[in-house]
Scaffold this active site. Structure first.
Site, PDB file in Angstrom:
ATOM      1  N   ASP A   1       0.821  -1.225   0.000  1.00 44.26           N
ATOM      2  CA  ASP A   1       0.000   0.000   0.000  1.00 44.26           C
ATOM      3  C   ASP A   1       0.850   1.268   0.000  1.00 44.26           C
ATOM      4  O   ASP A   1       0.316   2.379   0.069  1.00 44.26           O
ATOM      5  CB  ASP A   1      -0.951   0.009   1.203  1.00 44.26           C
ATOM      6  N   GLY A   2       2.172   1.126  -0.052  1.00 47.89           N
ATOM      7  CA  GLY A   2       3.042   2.305  -0.145  1.00 47.89           C
ATOM      8  C   GLY A   2       3.650   2.708   1.189  1.00 47.89           C
ATOM      9  O   GLY A   2       4.563   3.536   1.232  1.00 47.89           O
ATOM     10  N   GLU A   3       3.141   2.144   2.292  1.00 44.64           N
ATOM     11  CA  GLU A   3       3.722   2.512   3.600  1.00 44.64           C
ATOM     12  C   GLU A   3       5.142   1.960   3.709  1.00 44.64           C
ATOM     13  O   GLU A   3       5.476   0.945   3.114  1.00 44.64           O
ATOM     14  CB  GLU A   3       2.844   1.957   4.728  1.00 44.64           C
TER      15      GLU A   3
ATOM     16  N   LYS B   1      18.080  44.381  -2.154  1.00 47.68           N
ATOM     17  CA  LYS B   1      17.163  44.059  -3.257  1.00 47.68           C
ATOM     18  C   LYS B   1      16.130  45.166  -3.368  1.00 47.68           C
ATOM     19  O   LYS B   1      15.460  45.504  -2.410  1.00 47.68           O
ATOM     20  CB  LYS B   1      16.496  42.720  -2.947  1.00 47.68           C
TER      21      LYS B   1
ATOM     22  N   ARG C   1      12.707  46.148  -5.432  1.00 48.03           N
ATOM     23  CA  ARG C   1      11.711  45.632  -6.365  1.00 48.03           C
ATOM     24  C   ARG C   1      11.350  46.723  -7.354  1.00 48.03           C
ATOM     25  O   ARG C   1      10.950  47.814  -6.989  1.00 48.03           O
ATOM     26  CB  ARG C   1      10.482  45.135  -5.582  1.00 48.03           C
TER      27      ARG C   1
ATOM     28  N   ASP D   1      25.183  31.891   1.400  1.00 46.43           N
ATOM     29  CA  ASP D   1      23.807  31.786   1.896  1.00 46.43           C
ATOM     30  C   ASP D   1      23.669  30.467   2.649  1.00 46.43           C
ATOM     31  O   ASP D   1      24.511  29.575   2.511  1.00 46.43           O
ATOM     32  CB  ASP D   1      22.819  31.830   0.720  1.00 46.43           C
TER      33      ASP D   1
END
Ligand code: R5P
Length: 281
Positions: free
Chosen positions: A33-35, A183, A185, A209
């Site tokens: 079932d994908g579990e 920055k 805009r 970053d």
């Protein structure tokens, strides 16, 4: 005993190598079932150090199962080299969850400590019901950058004022000057980015970053710095999330090299945070 999450096998092996601990061979099963199910054999009465980055929903389920499977261990310390969902640290609109809080509570239930590496928003650790620490991998990145960047006096930039501390720690290793990008805009889909104080013309520039996700922030910055006459632009990030075509975007924008760590799997050369983690344990 080091117990690896499936996204962190290589890093967990490096941590085990550094710390001299044994690596547990985790077993994985997937039902019709994908579990999913994990098994963590041989952990009783020992100290379990679970090293698992959580970039996806599936990896969070796996981490919760792994922690529960370690409940017979003497002590459970969880290391999340990359904590996914840390950017969902508040309700942005009415009716939304604070996902980082929900996950922090779930992960810390029944564990002794949780360690993160440059978690996007350190205040999310307050929601963990365990001892916490947030390691800073910028010193490790800085050492790699020292070998990569040619200039002895580069300009080290953060993409915004909020991330200036990351740029400052990198600059303390690399030398040169430090600044942040501002920055502005211009319209709905147009932004202008430029260093707050310094001119980049003819200089080598390093942008630092905490993560590159879609690459939007970093590639826009690289492109604009190139336009402003930077000699070479290097991109450095702790977490290579690299969603979709992020790496292509960076190189198309003209980046000289991308320097990153192994908190997540990436196709690029990385510098390892294993010793940082092993020392903290
Ligand atoms: C933002 O606050 C983060 O520090 C990163 O700048 C951001 O998450 C990067 O995302 P992307 O690569 O999608 O622009």
């Amino acid at each position: 005993m080091i117990v690896a999450g499936s996204e962190s096998q290589a890093l967990a092996a490096r941590v085990a190598h550094e710390s001299g601990d044994d690596l547990v061979e985790v077993e994985y099963e997937r039902f019709p079932d994908g579990e999913s199910l994990v098994r963590v054999p041989g952990i009783e009465d020992s100290r379990a150090v679970v090293v698992a980055s959580t970039p996806t929903d599936e990896t969070y389920i796996e981490l919760l199962q792994t922690i529960d499977a370690c409940s017979d261990a003497e002590r459970v310390d969880v290391v999340m080299p990359y904590m996914g969902y840390a950017r969902q640290d508040k309700k942005f609109e009415e009716g939304e969850p604070v996902t980082a809080r929900a996950l922090g509570r779930a992960v810390s239930d029944g564990v002794d400590s949780v360690t993160t590496v440059n978690v996007h928003e350190p205040s999310v650790l307050d929601w963990f019901d365990a001892e916490t620490q947030n390691l800073d991998a910028v010193s490790v990145l800085g050492e790699k950058l020292e070998d990569t960047v040619e200039s002895d006096s580069p300009i080290v930039l953060s993409p915004d004022a909020g991330a200036i501390e990351l740029a400052e720690s990198a600059q303390s290793v690399l030398g040169g000057e430090v600044d942040y990008l501002e920055k502005t805009r211009i319209s709905g889909d147009e932004v202008e980015i430029q260093p707050k104080e310094l001119s980049v013309e003819g200089r080598e520039v390093v942008i630092v970053d905490d993560m590159v996700a879609t690459g939007g922030t970093m590639s826009t910055a690289v492109e604009l710095l190139e336009e402003q006459g930077a000699e070479k632009v290097y991109a450095a990030c702790v977490h290579p999330v690299f969603a979709r075509n992020a790496v292509l975007r960076l190189y198309s924008a003209g980046v000289e090299e991308v320097v990153t760590t192994d908190t997540l799997k990436s196709g690029l050369d990385t510098v390892s945070v294993a010793s940082l983690i092993a020392d903290s344990l």
